[in-house]
Design a protein around this motif. Structure first.
Motif: not given
Length: 737
Positions: A538, A540, A601-606, A737
Motif C-alpha cells: 500500500w 501510504f 479508499k480505506s487505504k488512502q490514509r491522510q 493522525t
C-alpha cells in the motif's frame, strides 16, 4: 488525422514493434518454406523473449543487455524441460527460480525488463515440453532467435543512430512547452490554481522519466564512445531545456498579490501572459519540426513580445509616477528579466536545429557528466539488502512466486486447456503496486474478450490462410506498438494475433477462444487477489519515505543556493546535482501520490495532508528556483548575517520535518522565536537600506539593481520561511493522525 498516424508511425514504440516483428516473421517464413515451421516458431519465441530488454541506452549497454537476456531465456527454457518430468523437484525448483528471477529487479530498469523476459520464457516453456536432445535443440533455436533479434536491433541503430534521442528530445521539448503553458495559465484572473498546480505535478512525473531516458543515452554515449558533435549538440539542447524548466519554476510569484496590484493596469499582466504562451508555442512548433524531421523556421515573435512587455512596464510607471510605481516596477522588471533568460535559452535550442554549431558552442558542457547518472554496477550486497519484508521488490517477488505456483497447480490439476496462458496472464498483469495491477487486470480481460470475439468473427468469414497470416503480422505489430501506450488496445491485438496463428495451425478455433478467455479470467483474478491479500504494498506505507526524500532534496538545494550566494563564482557541479535531485524527488513524491489515488479508499490514509505536503514541496522548489536563478543571473551584494540566519531557520524547519517523519523527536532542533525571526527580517531590510544610502553618488542602474535585489531576496526569504513552517506543521499533523 494524417499527422497523428504519421506521429504514431514515427514513434519509438512503433519502431521497436517493427524490430521484433521482423525478427519473428523472417524465421517463420523461411523455415515454413523449408517445411520446418516449428523451428521458425522457436526462433520467433526467442525474439519475443528478448525484445522487452531492448530499452533505450548506449549501443554498448544495449548489446550487453540483450546478450545476457538471450542466454538467460534459453537457459531457463532448458532447465524447465530438464526438471519437468520430476514433479517432486519441479514445484520447489519453480518457486525458487521465479523468486530469484523477480529479485533481479532490485538492480534497476534494465534488470526489471530482463526479469520480465525471463518470466515470460519460463511460462511459455510449458507450451512445448521436450525431452532428450530435442529440448537442447529447442533451447538453441530460442537462443538463435534472440541473437537474430540483437542483429536486427543493431542494424536499426546504425540505420538511424540519432533518431531515438531526437524523438526523446522532441518529447522533452513538447512537455516543457506544456509546463510553460500551465505557468502562463496562472496569470489568468480567477484562475483555478489548484487544478493548474496539480497538472504541473503530473507533468513533473513525465518530465522526470524522459529526463532520465535522455541522460542514460546521451551521457552513456559520451562516456563509452567518445563525444560526437551530434551527441554534444543534443546534450547542449537537453541542458538548455532543464534550465528553461528551472526558469519556468522561477516565475513563482504571489499571483493574488500581483493581480491586486495590477488589476487597474491589466495590460501589464496580459503582456506577460501573452509572452508566456508564445514561449510555449515556439517550443511546441520546434518539437513538431524535430519529430517530422523537417527544417525548422522560427516565427521570431518572442523578441517583439519582450519589447511589448517592456513598453507596458514603462506605461505603468508613467501612469502611476516613479515613486508610487517603484515596487510594482521592480516586480515587473524581475519578471521581464526571467522572460529574457527564457528567450535566450529557447534561442539556443532553436539554433541547434537550424544552424551548424562550432566547438565553442559546446564549451564546458562535458564537465562531470558522469555524476548525473546512477552508476551501472551490480553488487551482491544490493540483493542481500533487499531480502526482507521492508523491501517492496522482495514482497512482490514472494507474492509473484506464490501466485504463479497457485496458477500452475490449478492449471495442472483442473481441466484447463493450457497452463502457460494462466501463468503468462499473471506475469503480464502483476505489478508491485495494487492500482496498476487492478487496472491491467481489467484491461487484459476486456482486451482478451474483444480480441477473441473479433478474431473469431474474422476467421468465420475469411478462410484464406495467406490473408490470415498477413492479418496476424499486422496484429502482432500493432499489439507490440500499443504495449506502453494503451494496454487494453495492446491486449486486443495480441489476442487476435494468437487466435489467428492457432486458426492456421488448428481446426478447433472456437474451443481455443473460450479457453483463452477462461485462462485470462483465472490469471487476472489470481493476480488481483494476490496483490490485495499477500503482503500488499500500500502506497501510504511508502509516502513517508518519498516525503522525506523530497524535503531533504529541497533542503540540499537551499544549502547550495545559500553557499553560492555567500561565495559567488561559477555554478558548481554539486549545485546542479542538488537541483536535479530536487526535481526528481518532487516528481517521485507526486508519482507516489498518484498510485495512492488508485488504491481502495480505506487505504488512502491522510490524503489531504499528503497532497498538501506534495504541493508545499513543489512551491518550495519554485521559490528555491526563483532565488537560485536570480543570484545566478545578477551581480548580487555580499550576503549578510541576517540572510544566513533566516536561511538557517528554514533549513532547521525542514530538518525537524524529516526528524518527525523518522519519529526521532530527541534530535529536534530549536528555531529562533517568531519575534527574533521578525527582527532578523527587519535587520535585513535595514541593511539593504543602509547599503543603498551609502552608495552616494550612485548611478541609476546600480541603484535599481540593489533595490530589485533587496525586494526579491527578502520576499523569497519570507516565502521560504513560511513554506518551511507549513511543511513542518503539516508533517506534525500527518504523523499524529
Amino acid at each position: 488525422m494524417f499527422y497523428k498516424i504519421q506521429k504514431f508511425a514515427d514513434s519509438t514504440y512503433f519502431t521497436n514493434a517493427i524490430k521484433v516483428t521482423i525478427a519473428a516473421v523472417i524465421p517463420v517464413v523461411v523455415f515454413s518454406y523449408l517445411g520446418k515451421f516449428e523451428m521458425g516458431f522457436a526462433m520467433a519465441l526467442g525474439a519475443f523473449f528478448t525484445y522487452p530488454s531492448d530499452i533505450p541506452s548506449s549501443l554498448n549497454h544495449k548489446i550487453n543487455g540483450i546478450l545476457v537476456t538471450a542466454f538467460l531465456v534459453s537457459g531457463i527454457n532448458l532447465l524447465v524441460n530438464i526438471v519437468y518430468p520430476y514433479s517432486w523437484i519441479l514445484y520447489p525448483f519453480l518457486a525458487v527460480l521465479i523468486f530469484l528471477i523477480s529479485m533481479i529487479s532490485v538492480y534497476g530498469q534494465r534488470a526489471t525488463m530482463v526479469s520480465f523476459s525471463c518470466l515470460i520464457s519460463l511460462s511459455l516453456a510449458f507450451a512445448s515440453i521436450n525431452t532428450g536432445w530435442t529440448m537442447v535443440f529447442h533451447s538453441g533455436l530460442i537462443l538463435a532467435g534472440s541473437l537474430f533479434y540483437l542483429l536486427i536491433s543493431v542494424i536499426f541503430h546504425y540505420l538511424k543512430p540519432h533518431r531515438y534521442i531526437e524523438f526523446q528530445i522532441a518529447d522533452c521539448i513538447k512537455l516543457t512547452a506544456k509546463y510553460l503553458k500551465l505557468r502562463g495559465d496562472l496569470w489568468t484572473l480567477n484562475a483555478d490554481k489548484k487544478s493548474i498546480i496539480e497538472k504541473q505535478l503530473h507533468l513533473q512525473v513525465e518530465l522526470n522519466t524522459i529526463h532520465q531516458n535522455i541522460r542514460e543515452v546521451l551521457i552513456n554515449n559520451h562516456t563509452t564512445s567518445g563525444s560526437s558533435n551530434q551527441n554534444r549538440k543534443m546534450l547542449l539542447v537537453f541542458i538548455s531545456l532543464v534550465e528553461i524548466l528551472e526558469l519556468a519554476l522561477s516565475t513563482a510569484f504571489d499571483h493574488d498579490k500581483l493581480h491586486q496590484k495590477f488589476d487597474d493596469h491589466p495590460n501589464v499582466l496580459l503582456s506577460y501572459q501573452r509572452l508566456a504562451y508564445n514561449l510555449a508555442a515556439s517550443l511546441k512548433q520546434l518539437s513538431k519540426s524535430v519529430k517530422k524531421d523537417t527544417k525548422f523556421t522560427p516565427k521570431n515573435t518572442l523578441l517583439r513580445d519582450l519589447n511589448l512587455l517592456q513598453f507596458s512596464i514603462v506605461d505603468y510607471e508613467n501612469d502611476l509616477g516613479k515613486t508610487t510605481a517603484s515596487e510594482g516596477v521592480f516586480m515587473l522588471t524581475t519578471m521581464l528579466q526571467y522572460a529574457e533568460k527564457q528567450v535566450e535559452k529557447i534561442k539556443i535550442v532553436e539554433r541547434a536545429f537550424t544552424l551548424t554549431f562550432n566547438s565553442q558552442d559546446f564549451k564546458g558542457i562535458d564537465t562531470d557528466l558522469e555524476k548525473f547518472l546512477t552508476p551501472q554496477y551490480y553488487p551482491l550486497s544490493t540483493l542481500t539488502q533487499n531480502l526482507s519484508f521492508s523491501s517492496t521488490i522482495f514482497r512482490h517477488s514472494l507474492r509473484l512466486a506464490i501466485t504463479l505456483m497457485v496458477g500452475f497447480i490449478i492449471g495442472q490439476f483442473l481441466p484447463f486447456h493450457n497452463v502457460y496462458w494462466i501463468l503468462l496472464t499473471i506475469i503480464v498483469i502483476m505489478r508491485p503496486g495494487y492500482g496498476l495491477t487492478k487496472e491491467r487486470s481489467f484491461h487484459r480481460i476486456i482486451g482478451t474478450v474483444i480480441g477473441g470475439l473479433v478474431a473469431f468473427g474474422i476467421l468465420f468469414i475469411v478462410k484464406d490462410n495467406f490473408i490470415i497470416s498477413v492479418l496476424s503480422i499486422v496484429c502482432m505489430l500493432l499489439g507490440f506498438s500499443f504495449t506502453q501506450i494503451n494496454y487494453k488496445v495492446s491486449a486486443i491485438f495480441v489476442t487476435m494475433y494468437v487466435v489467428f496463428i492457432y486458426g492456421i495451425i488448428t481446426p478447433n478455433i472456437g474451443d481455443l477462444v473460450q479457453y483463452r478467455i477462461l485462462d485470462t479470467l483465472v490469471g487476472a483474478t489470481l493476480a488481483f487477489l494476490a496483490n490485495h491479500f499477500l503482503w500488499p504494498s500500500w502506497e501510504f506505507l511508502n509516502i513517508p519515505v518519498h516525503l522525506e526524500k523530497a524535503i531533504k532534496a529541497n533542503q540540499d538545494y537551499l544549502k547550495e543556493i545559500s553557499l553560492f550566494y555567500n561565495k559567488k563564482g561559477t555554478i558548481s557541479t554539486s549545485y546542479r546535482l542538488a537541483r536535479k535531485n530536487a526535481f526528481i524527488e518532487i516528481g517521485n513524491l507526486m508519482a507516489s501520490f498518484q498510485r495512492m489515488v488508485q488504491e481502495p479508499k480505506s487505504k488512502q490514509r491522510q490524503m489531504p495532508q499528503v497532497y498538501k505536503l506534495t504541493v508545499l514541496n513543489h512551491s518550495l522548489l519554485s521559490s528555491l528556483a526563483s532565488l537560485g536563478t536570480y543570484i545566478q543571473s545578477h551581480k548580487t551584494t555580499t550576503a549578510s548575517e541576517a540572510f544566513n540566519v533566516v536561511v538557517a531557520t528554514a533549513i532547521k524547519n525542514l530538518d525537524n520535518a524529516i526528524l518527525i517523519l523518522k519519529e526521532n523527536h530527541v534530535a529536534f532542533k530549536e528555531n529562533l522565536p517568531q519575534e527574533d525571526l521578525a527582527l532578523r527580517f527587519t535587520e535585513l531590510k535595514n541593511i539593504r537600506e543602509k547599503e543603498l544610502k551609502e552608495g552616494i553618488p550612485i548611478d541609476e542602474e546600480a541603484f535599481q539593481q540593489k533595490m530589485q535585489e533587496a525586494q526579491l531576496v527578502i520576499e523569497q526569504l519570507i516565502w521560504l520561511t513560511n513554506l518551511s513552517e507549513n511543511i513542518l506543521k503539516t508533517t506534525k499533523i500527518l504523523k499524529k493522525t
